[in-house]
Structure formats: C-alpha cells, structure tokens
Design a protein around this motif. Sequence first.
Motif, mmCIF file in Angstrom:
data_model
loop_
_atom_site.group_PDB
_atom_site.id
_atom_site.type_symbol
_atom_site.label_atom_id
_atom_site.label_comp_id
_atom_site.label_asym_id
_atom_site.label_seq_id
_atom_site.Cartn_x
_atom_site.Cartn_y
_atom_site.Cartn_z
ATOM 1 N N GLU A 2 -32.280 -58.920 -29.138
ATOM 2 C CA GLU A 2 -33.359 -59.534 -29.981
ATOM 3 C C GLU A 2 -34.062 -58.509 -30.784
ATOM 4 O OE1 GLU A 2 -35.599 -62.045 -27.411
ATOM 5 O OE2 GLU A 2 -34.417 -63.844 -28.059
ATOM 6 N N GLU A 3 -34.547 -57.323 -30.055
ATOM 7 C CA GLU A 3 -35.079 -56.330 -30.710
ATOM 8 C C GLU A 3 -34.381 -55.407 -31.619
ATOM 9 O OE1 GLU A 3 -37.313 -52.087 -29.206
ATOM 10 O OE2 GLU A 3 -36.496 -53.359 -27.758
ATOM 11 N N ALA A 4 -32.932 -55.357 -31.424
ATOM 12 C CA ALA A 4 -32.279 -54.720 -32.144
ATOM 13 C C ALA A 4 -32.059 -55.252 -33.372
ATOM 14 C CB ALA A 4 -30.781 -54.486 -31.342
ATOM 15 N N GLU A 5 -31.795 -56.648 -33.598
ATOM 16 C CA GLU A 5 -31.603 -57.451 -34.513
ATOM 17 C C GLU A 5 -32.644 -57.509 -35.518
ATOM 18 O OE1 GLU A 5 -29.858 -61.918 -35.658
ATOM 19 O OE2 GLU A 5 -31.244 -61.727 -33.795
ATOM 20 N N ASP A 6 -33.877 -57.458 -34.951
ATOM 21 C CA ASP A 6 -35.300 -57.472 -35.697
ATOM 22 C C ASP A 6 -35.465 -55.968 -36.425
ATOM 23 O OD1 ASP A 6 -35.901 -59.915 -35.064
ATOM 24 O OD2 ASP A 6 -37.232 -59.252 -33.235
ATOM 25 N N ILE A 7 -35.073 -55.164 -35.709
ATOM 26 C CA ILE A 7 -35.251 -53.651 -36.091
ATOM 27 C C ILE A 7 -34.136 -53.646 -37.561
ATOM 28 C CG2 ILE A 7 -34.815 -51.159 -35.940
ATOM 29 C CD1 ILE A 7 -35.633 -51.686 -33.042
ATOM 30 N N LEU A 8 -33.024 -54.131 -37.100
ATOM 31 C CA LEU A 8 -32.128 -53.862 -38.358
ATOM 32 C C LEU A 8 -32.212 -54.769 -39.339
ATOM 33 C CD1 LEU A 8 -28.645 -53.733 -36.096
ATOM 34 C CD2 LEU A 8 -29.866 -51.927 -37.610
ATOM 35 N N ILE A 9 -32.817 -56.017 -39.143
ATOM 36 C CA ILE A 9 -33.015 -56.916 -40.281
ATOM 37 C C ILE A 9 -34.440 -56.256 -41.311
ATOM 38 C CG2 ILE A 9 -34.250 -59.083 -41.030
ATOM 39 C CD1 ILE A 9 -32.787 -60.363 -38.719
ATOM 40 N N SER A 10 -35.304 -55.592 -40.281
ATOM 41 C CA SER A 10 -36.569 -54.982 -41.180
ATOM 42 C C SER A 10 -36.046 -53.908 -41.963
ATOM 43 C CB SER A 10 -37.664 -54.363 -40.038
ATOM 44 O OG SER A 10 -38.103 -55.509 -39.358
ATOM 45 N N LEU A 49 -25.343 -70.428 -36.275
ATOM 46 C CA LEU A 49 -25.840 -69.848 -34.908
ATOM 47 C C LEU A 49 -27.489 -69.701 -34.983
ATOM 48 C CD1 LEU A 49 -23.520 -66.591 -34.877
ATOM 49 C CD2 LEU A 49 -23.148 -68.744 -33.537
ATOM 50 N N ARG A 50 -28.161 -70.673 -34.343
ATOM 51 C CA ARG A 50 -29.552 -70.610 -34.777
ATOM 52 C C ARG A 50 -30.421 -69.744 -33.845
ATOM 53 N NH1 ARG A 50 -30.415 -75.728 -36.994
ATOM 54 N NH2 ARG A 50 -29.010 -76.117 -38.450
ATOM 55 N N THR A 51 -29.865 -69.602 -32.652
ATOM 56 C CA THR A 51 -30.757 -68.819 -31.828
ATOM 57 C C THR A 51 -29.973 -67.398 -31.265
ATOM 58 O OG1 THR A 51 -29.659 -69.579 -29.760
ATOM 59 C CG2 THR A 51 -31.717 -70.941 -30.557
ATOM 60 N N SER A 52 -30.838 -66.361 -30.782
ATOM 61 C CA SER A 52 -30.342 -65.088 -30.412
ATOM 62 C C SER A 52 -29.452 -65.174 -29.284
ATOM 63 C CB SER A 52 -31.840 -64.176 -30.010
ATOM 64 O OG SER A 52 -32.320 -63.971 -31.094
ATOM 65 N N SER A 53 -29.608 -66.166 -28.481
ATOM 66 C CA SER A 53 -28.725 -66.357 -27.248
ATOM 67 C C SER A 53 -27.355 -67.008 -27.752
ATOM 68 C CB SER A 53 -29.164 -67.289 -26.284
ATOM 69 O OG SER A 53 -29.380 -68.600 -27.053
ATOM 70 N N VAL A 97 -25.365 -55.010 -34.203
ATOM 71 C CA VAL A 97 -26.395 -55.391 -33.422
ATOM 72 C C VAL A 97 -26.189 -54.894 -32.071
ATOM 73 C CG1 VAL A 97 -27.993 -57.107 -32.734
ATOM 74 C CG2 VAL A 97 -27.308 -57.273 -34.880
ATOM 75 N N ILE A 98 -25.342 -55.503 -31.564
ATOM 76 C CA ILE A 98 -24.952 -55.250 -30.030
ATOM 77 C C ILE A 98 -24.749 -53.924 -29.710
ATOM 78 C CG2 ILE A 98 -22.216 -55.660 -30.090
ATOM 79 C CD1 ILE A 98 -22.678 -57.139 -27.607
ATOM 80 N N ARG A 99 -24.318 -53.140 -30.711
ATOM 81 C CA ARG A 99 -24.191 -51.528 -30.444
ATOM 82 C C ARG A 99 -25.510 -50.906 -30.398
ATOM 83 N NH1 ARG A 99 -24.848 -46.985 -32.419
ATOM 84 N NH2 ARG A 99 -23.840 -45.128 -31.885
ATOM 85 N N PHE A 100 -26.288 -51.427 -31.454
ATOM 86 C CA PHE A 100 -27.589 -50.969 -31.374
ATOM 87 C C PHE A 100 -28.543 -51.226 -30.037
ATOM 88 C CE2 PHE A 100 -32.029 -50.579 -33.885
ATOM 89 C CZ PHE A 100 -32.282 -49.433 -33.286
ATOM 90 N N ALA A 101 -28.269 -52.695 -29.538
ATOM 91 C CA ALA A 101 -28.719 -53.226 -28.278
ATOM 92 C C ALA A 101 -28.389 -52.280 -27.075
ATOM 93 C CB ALA A 101 -28.586 -54.438 -28.246
ATOM 94 N N LEU A 102 -27.065 -51.846 -26.964
ATOM 95 C CA LEU A 102 -26.711 -51.092 -25.771
ATOM 96 C C LEU A 102 -27.387 -49.414 -26.028
ATOM 97 C CD1 LEU A 102 -22.962 -52.315 -25.762
ATOM 98 C CD2 LEU A 102 -24.724 -52.894 -24.060
ATOM 99 N N SER A 103 -27.615 -49.204 -27.086
ATOM 100 C CA SER A 103 -28.152 -47.590 -27.433
ATOM 101 C C SER A 103 -29.409 -47.759 -26.862
ATOM 102 C CB SER A 103 -28.088 -47.636 -28.745
ATOM 103 O OG SER A 103 -28.701 -46.239 -29.162
ATOM 104 N N LEU A 104 -30.393 -48.961 -27.167
ATOM 105 C CA LEU A 104 -31.626 -49.067 -26.527
ATOM 106 C C LEU A 104 -31.702 -49.162 -25.195
ATOM 107 C CD1 LEU A 104 -33.102 -51.829 -29.104
ATOM 108 C CD2 LEU A 104 -33.554 -49.292 -29.278
#
Length: 303
Positions: free
Chosen positions: A33-41, A61-65, A105-112
């Motif tokens: 979720e954090e990665a998606e928010d950062i990339l959207i911003s 796909l309505r939710t982050s899950s 997004v998932i690559r960025f999340a794993l990086s975080l």
Amino acid sequence: MITYDKIKNKEKLVISLTGLTPSEFGILLPFFEEAEDILISQRIEETERERVCGGGRKSALRTSSDKLLFILFYFKLYPLQILLGFLFGMGQSQANEWIRRLTEVIRFALSLMECLPERDPHSLEKTLTEDGETEFVIDGAEREICRPTDYEKQKKYYSGKKKRHTVKNNLIISVAGRKVRYLSGTCEGKKHDKKICDEENPVFPKGITLLKDTGFQGYEPEGVDTRQPKKKPRGGELSVGEKVGNSLISGVRIVAEHVISGVKRCRIVKEKFRNTKKNCADLVMEIACGLHNLRTECRQNQN
C-alpha cells in the motif's frame, strides 16, 4: 470473480494461489500500500491531470489486498492474461495494464522491506559484510524463453546445455540465512557462468568462504577462500579423502539448489517465459528472489 475476502480464511488455498501464507500476505500488504501511494503521488506530480484522483470508471480491483492477490497470483501461477482477466472480472487488455502497473508496485514494496537481492557488483562487499555471514554459495539459474524470431538472436540465446533458448543469472546465496544476496544481470543462455562473473567482477569481503561448482572453475576472487568439488581425473579415480571432501562440499552447496527451487515457486521464472518486453525477464527474476527472501525471513522469525 476472485477476491481476497473470499479466500483469506483458507490458508492452503492462499498458499496455492500466492505462494505466501495469510500471515506473510498480511506482512507484505502495508508495504504494498505504501509503495502504491508513493508511485501514484510521483505519477500525479509528473503529469497534468484533467480530472481529480478517483474519477472515472471504478476498477475491478477495488482494494489493495485484491491488487496484491492479483499480482501474486500472476507470479505464482503464470496464467494466460485472458484467463487472468476472466478470473478477476476484467478483459485481457486491462489485465495486461494491471500486470505492468502492479509489477512496479510489488518490486518497490519488496525494496522497502529490504528483501530484494543486491544488483550492483561493486556494492556486494558492503551487502555481504552487513549480512554478517561468512559462508556463501554461487550458482547459476537458467530459464527457458520463447525462441527469438531473429536468426542472430536465436544463436545468441540457444543453450547447448539445455537444448533450448534460455536466459541465465548467477546467484550468490547465504548458507545460514538461505537468502539470495546477489543477483547478476540477466544474460543470454549461451554465456558461461564464469564469464558472467568475469564481466561483472563482483567485489567480495575478505576472508569469506565461497562454494562453487565446476561451472566456475578458475574463478578465484581476491581474498576469498573458494571451494569446489574435485573432478575425477581422466582414466583415474578419486581417493577416499577426495570423495569425502566432495561429499562435504556438496552437502553445503545443496542449499543453493533448495534456494533456487524456492525462487522458482513463482512459475513465471520456472515455465517458458512468454513476455518479450525489454528487461522484463530480469525484473521478474528479481521480484521472485525478493519473494523468496520475504518467505525465508518471515519463517525464520517465527522459529
């Protein structure tokens, strides 16, 4: 239509569809979720929008899950995009767009989460030093791709060992931690394992032990204690001591085979890779290694 709410209480089904347990999925979700928010911003700042965020048609796909389930489902099972779209209530073109977006997004999340392997050969020394381990294994992983249409590329990517067209990476794996600590660039399958190392020239900490197979014969990094099984001489036999030594080395090196098997739980890096977009083969291997490192870390913490 598949949603995470429908399957979240069925642990075996979640593992089968995503490669993660529900608890591991829950650990990854906040970072996703954090990665998606950062990339959207970042995307909003880089483009001029004609409507406010949230406008337009509502996504399937309505939710982050559900988004995380979608991309993990794709990596784990690697279905055709038309089937993936059907299962998640969208068309093939929408599925393709979501794959492109959520892979980032998932690559960025794993990086975080600091789960991705090191990619810079000159930063490897620092990474392995911080790891705190002294024993590592280096091994190659080869993956089949579709035969290129260009004749010169066919020759370049044809692997005589596999008798098919492939791409290849070298992996450096920690023995105790069982994680992928370094992933080389993705090369054509024809290229020898040792040649990849010679070209990238990764820098190792002094005094570590590096176990290797005969594919790396002659590779001797400075200040590193390398160990390799001894080949049987032509027309001769190995001594009892040499056989015992080979057995001990193989007993440690098997960790690399287990880790590569763990990485290839994502069928996207196990089956013939159908995507032809530039650098895509490298990106999915990096993410698959990151997902393996995530699983390993979560399960070690549980113990």
